[in-house]
Design a protein around this motif. Structure first.
Motif, short mmCIF file in Angstrom:
data_model
loop_
_atom_site.label_atom_id
_atom_site.label_comp_id
_atom_site.label_asym_id
_atom_site.label_seq_id
_atom_site.Cartn_x
_atom_site.Cartn_y
_atom_site.Cartn_z
N ALA A 53 0.83 -1.18 -0.47
CA ALA A 53 0.09 0.14 -0.59
C ALA A 53 0.41 1.05 0.41
N LEU A 54 2.14 1.32 0.88
CA LEU A 54 2.56 2.72 0.64
C LEU A 54 3.00 2.47 0.12
N GLY A 55 3.74 1.52 -1.17
CA GLY A 55 5.07 1.70 -2.23
C GLY A 55 3.45 2.11 -3.73
N VAL A 56 2.81 1.39 -3.59
CA VAL A 56 1.75 2.14 -4.64
C VAL A 56 0.82 3.48 -3.91
N PHE A 57 0.95 3.94 -2.98
CA PHE A 57 0.87 5.42 -2.69
C PHE A 57 1.85 6.00 -2.96
N LEU A 58 2.99 5.96 -3.11
CA LEU A 58 4.45 6.61 -3.21
C LEU A 58 4.60 6.50 -5.23
N LEU A 59 3.72 5.56 -5.35
CA LEU A 59 4.52 6.11 -6.90
C LEU A 59 2.76 6.83 -7.27
N TYR A 61 1.22 9.28 -6.11
CA TYR A 61 1.55 10.27 -5.65
C TYR A 61 2.50 11.23 -6.25
N ARG A 62 3.21 10.19 -6.65
CA ARG A 62 4.94 10.42 -6.72
C ARG A 62 5.69 11.11 -6.12
N VAL A 63 5.33 10.78 -4.20
CA VAL A 63 5.54 11.24 -2.94
C VAL A 63 7.65 11.32 -3.10
N GLN A 64 8.13 12.66 -2.88
CA GLN A 64 9.54 12.44 -2.92
C GLN A 64 9.97 13.26 -2.07
N GLU A 72 -0.03 15.06 2.39
CA GLU A 72 -0.97 14.07 1.70
C GLU A 72 -1.23 12.70 2.84
N SER A 73 -1.22 12.91 3.91
CA SER A 73 -1.34 11.70 5.04
C SER A 73 -3.13 11.67 4.94
N VAL A 74 -4.17 12.08 4.51
CA VAL A 74 -5.22 10.85 4.25
C VAL A 74 -5.31 11.55 3.30
N ASN A 75 -4.74 11.20 2.23
CA ASN A 75 -4.69 9.38 1.16
C ASN A 75 -4.13 8.77 1.55
N CYS A 76 -2.78 8.79 2.16
CA CYS A 76 -1.68 7.57 2.49
C CYS A 76 -2.57 6.46 3.70
N ALA A 77 -3.34 7.35 4.63
CA ALA A 77 -3.57 6.64 5.71
C ALA A 77 -5.62 5.85 4.98
#
Length: 99
Positions: A53-59, A61-64, A72-77
């Protein structure tokens, strides 16, 4: 890059978890006593779902940067809760199919 690493880690963890879980199932088919394979399968997918889930989220939303992750913590949760829920449902389904 961290997203790809987390997805690879989660996928590897899932393969290892399922491989370990298949051994008690093989023993159950031979009617050897096994200590609660249903309980194992209920939570088998929960651990690997978190790095996936964290990997898909980082990809997605392109979190760098950490500041962007905090924004983007709400979307990550939401990603984590949805993936954990799906993992628990899949585990319960496997436990029901075994029992």
């Amino acid at each position: 890059m961290p997203g790809i690493v987390l997805i690879a880690l989660g996928a590897l963890w899932l393969v290892v978890q399922c491989g370990v879980g298949l051994l008690p199932l093989a023993d159950a088919v031979v009617l050897d006593p096994v200590s609660e394979p249903e309980r194992f399968w209920q939570f088998a997918f929960l651990g690997p779902s978190i790095p996936l889930a964290l990997g898909v989220f980082l990809l997605r939303y392109r979190v760098q940067r950490f500041a962007q992750l905090k924004h983007e913590s709400v979307n990550c949760a939401a990603y984590l809760l949805i993936c954990a829920g799906v993992a628990l449902v899949l585990g319960k389904l496997c436990a029901l199919l075994i029992g």
